[in-house]
Design a protein around this motif. Sequence first.
Motif, PDB file in Angstrom:
ATOM      1  N   PRO A  86      32.442   4.543  81.578  1.00  0.00           N
ATOM      2  CA  PRO A  86      33.212   5.870  80.699  1.00  0.00           C
ATOM      3  C   PRO A  86      31.542   6.404  79.509  1.00  0.00           C
ATOM      4  CG  PRO A  86      34.281   4.148  80.530  1.00  0.00           C
ATOM      5  CD  PRO A  86      32.887   4.345  81.062  1.00  0.00           C
ATOM      6  N   ALA A  87      30.351   5.966  79.587  1.00  0.00           N
ATOM      7  CA  ALA A  87      29.466   6.685  78.792  1.00  0.00           C
ATOM      8  C   ALA A  87      29.150   7.696  79.715  1.00  0.00           C
ATOM      9  CB  ALA A  87      28.526   5.359  78.565  1.00  0.00           C
ATOM     10  N   PHE A  88      28.955   7.701  80.649  1.00  0.00           N
ATOM     11  CA  PHE A  88      28.243   8.772  81.601  1.00  0.00           C
ATOM     12  C   PHE A  88      29.087   9.471  81.286  1.00  0.00           C
ATOM     13  CE2 PHE A  88      28.125  10.523  85.547  1.00  0.00           C
ATOM     14  CZ  PHE A  88      27.539  11.303  85.922  1.00  0.00           C
ATOM     15  N   LEU A  89      30.612   9.189  81.483  1.00  0.00           N
ATOM     16  CA  LEU A  89      31.455  10.838  81.179  1.00  0.00           C
ATOM     17  C   LEU A  89      31.591  10.880  79.792  1.00  0.00           C
ATOM     18  CD1 LEU A  89      34.587   8.823  83.617  1.00  0.00           C
ATOM     19  CD2 LEU A  89      33.287  10.779  83.863  1.00  0.00           C
ATOM     20  N   ALA A  90      30.946  10.780  79.388  1.00  0.00           N
ATOM     21  CA  ALA A  90      31.816  11.381  78.240  1.00  0.00           C
ATOM     22  C   ALA A  90      30.012  11.339  77.158  1.00  0.00           C
ATOM     23  CB  ALA A  90      31.116  10.033  76.251  1.00  0.00           C
ATOM     24  N   GLU A  91      28.323  11.978  77.992  1.00  0.00           N
ATOM     25  CA  GLU A  91      27.951  12.654  77.260  1.00  0.00           C
ATOM     26  C   GLU A  91      28.139  14.161  77.468  1.00  0.00           C
ATOM     27  OE1 GLU A  91      24.649  12.027  80.543  1.00  0.00           O
ATOM     28  OE2 GLU A  91      24.270   9.651  80.272  1.00  0.00           O
ATOM     29  N   GLY A 147      24.608  15.546  95.129  1.00  0.00           N
ATOM     30  CA  GLY A 147      24.741  16.106  95.263  1.00  0.00           C
ATOM     31  C   GLY A 147      25.795  17.233  94.725  1.00  0.00           C
ATOM     32  N   PRO A 148      26.801  16.267  94.312  1.00  0.00           N
ATOM     33  CA  PRO A 148      28.666  17.304  94.794  1.00  0.00           C
ATOM     34  C   PRO A 148      28.339  18.640  93.334  1.00  0.00           C
ATOM     35  CG  PRO A 148      28.432  15.818  92.794  1.00  0.00           C
ATOM     36  CD  PRO A 148      26.575  15.361  94.052  1.00  0.00           C
ATOM     37  N   MET A 149      28.704  19.286  94.557  1.00  0.00           N
ATOM     38  CA  MET A 149      28.192  21.069  93.930  1.00  0.00           C
ATOM     39  C   MET A 149      29.870  21.006  93.376  1.00  0.00           C
ATOM     40  SD  MET A 149      27.978  23.331  97.283  1.00  0.00           S
ATOM     41  CE  MET A 149      26.954  24.492  96.504  1.00  0.00           C
ATOM     42  N   ALA A 150      29.123  22.227  91.867  1.00  0.00           N
ATOM     43  CA  ALA A 150      29.971  22.354  90.741  1.00  0.00           C
ATOM     44  C   ALA A 150      29.493  24.306  90.632  1.00  0.00           C
ATOM     45  CB  ALA A 150      30.002  21.786  89.649  1.00  0.00           C
ATOM     46  N   MET A 151      30.005  25.086  89.814  1.00  0.00           N
ATOM     47  CA  MET A 151      29.293  26.177  89.454  1.00  0.00           C
ATOM     48  C   MET A 151      29.281  26.332  88.612  1.00  0.00           C
ATOM     49  SD  MET A 151      31.904  29.908  89.180  1.00  0.00           S
ATOM     50  CE  MET A 151      32.892  29.447  88.509  1.00  0.00           C
ATOM     51  N   PHE A 152      28.110  25.869  88.109  1.00  0.00           N
ATOM     52  CA  PHE A 152      27.406  26.657  86.798  1.00  0.00           C
ATOM     53  C   PHE A 152      27.561  27.736  86.232  1.00  0.00           C
ATOM     54  CE2 PHE A 152      25.493  22.946  88.813  1.00  0.00           C
ATOM     55  CZ  PHE A 152      25.845  21.533  87.515  1.00  0.00           C
ATOM     56  N   TYR A 153      27.609  28.165  84.871  1.00  0.00           N
ATOM     57  CA  TYR A 153      27.847  29.125  84.563  1.00  0.00           C
ATOM     58  C   TYR A 153      27.832  30.013  83.162  1.00  0.00           C
ATOM     59  CZ  TYR A 153      32.548  28.090  82.326  1.00  0.00           C
ATOM     60  OH  TYR A 153      33.329  27.394  81.334  1.00  0.00           O
ATOM     61  N   ARG A 154      27.187  30.988  82.866  1.00  0.00           N
ATOM     62  CA  ARG A 154      26.989  31.513  81.955  1.00  0.00           C
ATOM     63  C   ARG A 154      27.896  31.622  80.888  1.00  0.00           C
ATOM     64  NH1 ARG A 154      21.611  32.538  79.787  1.00  0.00           N
ATOM     65  NH2 ARG A 154      22.203  33.758  78.004  1.00  0.00           N
ATOM     66  N   GLN A 155      29.464  30.995  79.927  1.00  0.00           N
ATOM     67  CA  GLN A 155      30.293  31.246  79.258  1.00  0.00           C
ATOM     68  C   GLN A 155      29.876  32.532  78.342  1.00  0.00           C
ATOM     69  OE1 GLN A 155      33.440  28.840  79.551  1.00  0.00           O
ATOM     70  NE2 GLN A 155      33.721  31.415  78.220  1.00  0.00           N
ATOM     71  N   ASP A 156      28.673  33.197  77.623  1.00  0.00           N
ATOM     72  CA  ASP A 156      28.107  34.349  77.212  1.00  0.00           C
ATOM     73  C   ASP A 156      28.269  35.587  78.252  1.00  0.00           C
ATOM     74  OD1 ASP A 156      26.089  33.363  78.255  1.00  0.00           O
ATOM     75  OD2 ASP A 156      24.648  34.916  77.056  1.00  0.00           O
ATOM     76  N   ALA A 194      31.962  24.123  85.504  1.00  0.00           N
ATOM     77  CA  ALA A 194      33.077  24.360  86.460  1.00  0.00           C
ATOM     78  C   ALA A 194      33.357  23.762  87.273  1.00  0.00           C
ATOM     79  CB  ALA A 194      33.927  25.757  85.879  1.00  0.00           C
ATOM     80  N   PRO A 195      34.794  23.281  87.848  1.00  0.00           N
ATOM     81  CA  PRO A 195      35.229  23.121  89.976  1.00  0.00           C
ATOM     82  C   PRO A 195      34.297  24.726  90.691  1.00  0.00           C
ATOM     83  CG  PRO A 195      36.589  22.261  88.559  1.00  0.00           C
ATOM     84  CD  PRO A 195      35.550  23.152  87.303  1.00  0.00           C
ATOM     85  N   MET A 196      33.888  24.132  91.905  1.00  0.00           N
ATOM     86  CA  MET A 196      33.959  25.197  92.461  1.00  0.00           C
ATOM     87  C   MET A 196      35.391  26.227  92.663  1.00  0.00           C
ATOM     88  SD  MET A 196      30.246  25.377  94.447  1.00  0.00           S
ATOM     89  CE  MET A 196      30.346  25.774  95.635  1.00  0.00           C
ATOM     90  N   ASN A 256      30.424  15.672  82.277  1.00  0.00           N
ATOM     91  CA  ASN A 256      30.524  14.885  83.807  1.00  0.00           C
ATOM     92  C   ASN A 256      31.071  14.589  83.831  1.00  0.00           C
ATOM     93  OD1 ASN A 256      26.927  14.580  84.243  1.00  0.00           O
ATOM     94  ND2 ASN A 256      27.150  13.221  82.420  1.00  0.00           N
ATOM     95  N   GLU A 257      32.487  15.133  83.355  1.00  0.00           N
ATOM     96  CA  GLU A 257      33.788  14.550  83.737  1.00  0.00           C
ATOM     97  C   GLU A 257      34.033  15.369  85.298  1.00  0.00           C
ATOM     98  OE1 GLU A 257      36.269  13.581  79.452  1.00  0.00           O
ATOM     99  OE2 GLU A 257      36.018  15.539  80.129  1.00  0.00           O
ATOM    100  N   VAL A 258      33.390  17.182  84.465  1.00  0.00           N
ATOM    101  CA  VAL A 258      32.998  17.987  85.895  1.00  0.00           C
ATOM    102  C   VAL A 258      32.462  17.589  87.244  1.00  0.00           C
ATOM    103  CG1 VAL A 258      33.234  20.142  86.833  1.00  0.00           C
ATOM    104  CG2 VAL A 258      33.659  19.437  84.329  1.00  0.00           C
ATOM    105  N   LEU A 259      31.254  17.172  86.492  1.00  0.00           N
ATOM    106  CA  LEU A 259      30.909  16.582  87.813  1.00  0.00           C
ATOM    107  C   LEU A 259      30.879  15.445  89.275  1.00  0.00           C
ATOM    108  CD1 LEU A 259      26.708  17.558  86.195  1.00  0.00           C
ATOM    109  CD2 LEU A 259      28.575  18.548  87.664  1.00  0.00           C
ATOM    110  N   SER A 260      31.442  13.893  87.751  1.00  0.00           N
ATOM    111  CA  SER A 260      31.534  13.469  88.699  1.00  0.00           C
ATOM    112  C   SER A 260      32.795  13.534  89.742  1.00  0.00           C
ATOM    113  CB  SER A 260      32.417  11.937  87.579  1.00  0.00           C
ATOM    114  OG  SER A 260      32.918  10.535  87.900  1.00  0.00           O
ATOM    115  N   GLN A 261      33.551  14.394  89.693  1.00  0.00           N
ATOM    116  CA  GLN A 261      35.261  14.555  89.671  1.00  0.00           C
ATOM    117  C   GLN A 261      35.125  15.207  90.891  1.00  0.00           C
ATOM    118  OE1 GLN A 261      38.663  13.528  89.231  1.00  0.00           O
ATOM    119  NE2 GLN A 261      38.360  14.897  91.342  1.00  0.00           N
ATOM    120  N   ALA A 262      33.155  15.988  91.075  1.00  0.00           N
ATOM    121  CA  ALA A 262      33.163  16.879  92.160  1.00  0.00           C
ATOM    122  C   ALA A 262      32.859  15.730  93.512  1.00  0.00           C
ATOM    123  CB  ALA A 262      32.098  18.087  92.139  1.00  0.00           C
TER     124      ALA A 262
END
Length: 451
Positions: free
Chosen positions: A369-374, A163-172, A304-306, A385-391
Amino acid sequence: MSRSLPRSAKRAIALGLGVVLAGSLAACSSGSGGGSSPDTASADELAAALKEKSTITVWAWAPAVEPIAEAFEAKYPDITVDVQNVGTGADQYTKLQNAIKAGKGAPDVAQVEYFAIPQFSLSDSLADLSGFGYDDLEDDFTASTWNSVTDGDAVYALPQDSGPMAMFYRQDVFDKYGIAVPTTWDEYVAAAETMHSADPNQFITSDTGDAGFTTSMIWQAGGQPYKVDGETVSIDLQDEGAKKWTSTWNTLVENGSLAQTPGWTDEWFRGLSDGSIATLLTGAWMPGNLEAQAAEGSGQWRVAPMPQYTEGDTATAENGGSSIAVMEQSSNKLVAAEFTKFATAEEEGKQISFDAGGFPSTTSDLNDPAFLAEAPEYFGGQKINEVLSQAAADVVPDWQYLPFQVYANSIYSDSASSAYSNGTSLDPVLEAWGKASADYGTQQGFDVTTK
């Protein structure tokens, strides 16, 4: 902690029952035996055990474990896997501790959250899987999850998810108020004040005082409040990292920028659906929960990243996640060990877990690559997953939990609830929590010091 099962995420706030260690360290250790199965085996011996008729019992609450067991039985038709859900989190730990104290009645295999591993490993209740050659799996897993299941050369479990942490946010919401997505905590606090001032029903996030969230945030700030060396424990919830976090969070608590909405409630999911809760700072297992329980927010959420304390840094922490462990009481350790490996490190078992929403703890899958491309439509087609994998790669190393963290987490609200409801500083909360945790540890026979 599964992304697709809200109740599994609830356990971080459902630990009020706590778990009482079995009388003392000596009593706990002496009562944990009972198994006659060997603690070491060669690859040939492990393979041979799978060709003999036998049964193992698995205690787990994650929904993926049942289909994993069915796949294991299909691959090894001589083996029967009896999966039992004896309770989520603290409920299961209480039953495990009772079985350890009695010297009988424990399962062969158990799901154990990372923060609970020290409690059971220190009391010699978990089998050391290095005797089966599983120490060679270190490079298969992320550094943070491997650190959570090992102590020196001993391997007490294998990571199932992370469960690496990231910031989930509402763009709107950010667009509505003309606010750039924050990359630092100063920007995050400013964004909170801007949106809450414009609309008192708009909040940057929600927090009513959660132990798992608090420790993760201190971890991300570089804190190391717990230092454990066997039975010697140091607790410092006023260290630099803890102070760094409260210096930010106190502002949000004191100015009313946090929604006082308990997590995992219907009201909470409504806030996530309508955007009145604009961000979530949480583990990478969250997407499935949002899709299932906050469907009206589809297309508006992003990841987005934390936020960072220093511009340009990339630090994050783990929040949630579970391992699979073999109990020392097991009389069928070879088969139990192979089931544990199948569930966590082999392709078939891992895929079942991923399909159920689990976020990988295995480096090969995080870099696939398939995971990162979702690019889920729910997240506006973002490759989240690009953000979450880097986290997962950016988790601050060397974090430790208390060997009585389950109990410590269960009493956090005793100190925290009034501060959140009254909008007062969290520094006295952490100080009181540290003292109460230390008092309990001392009562259990640990040599505890506080700072």
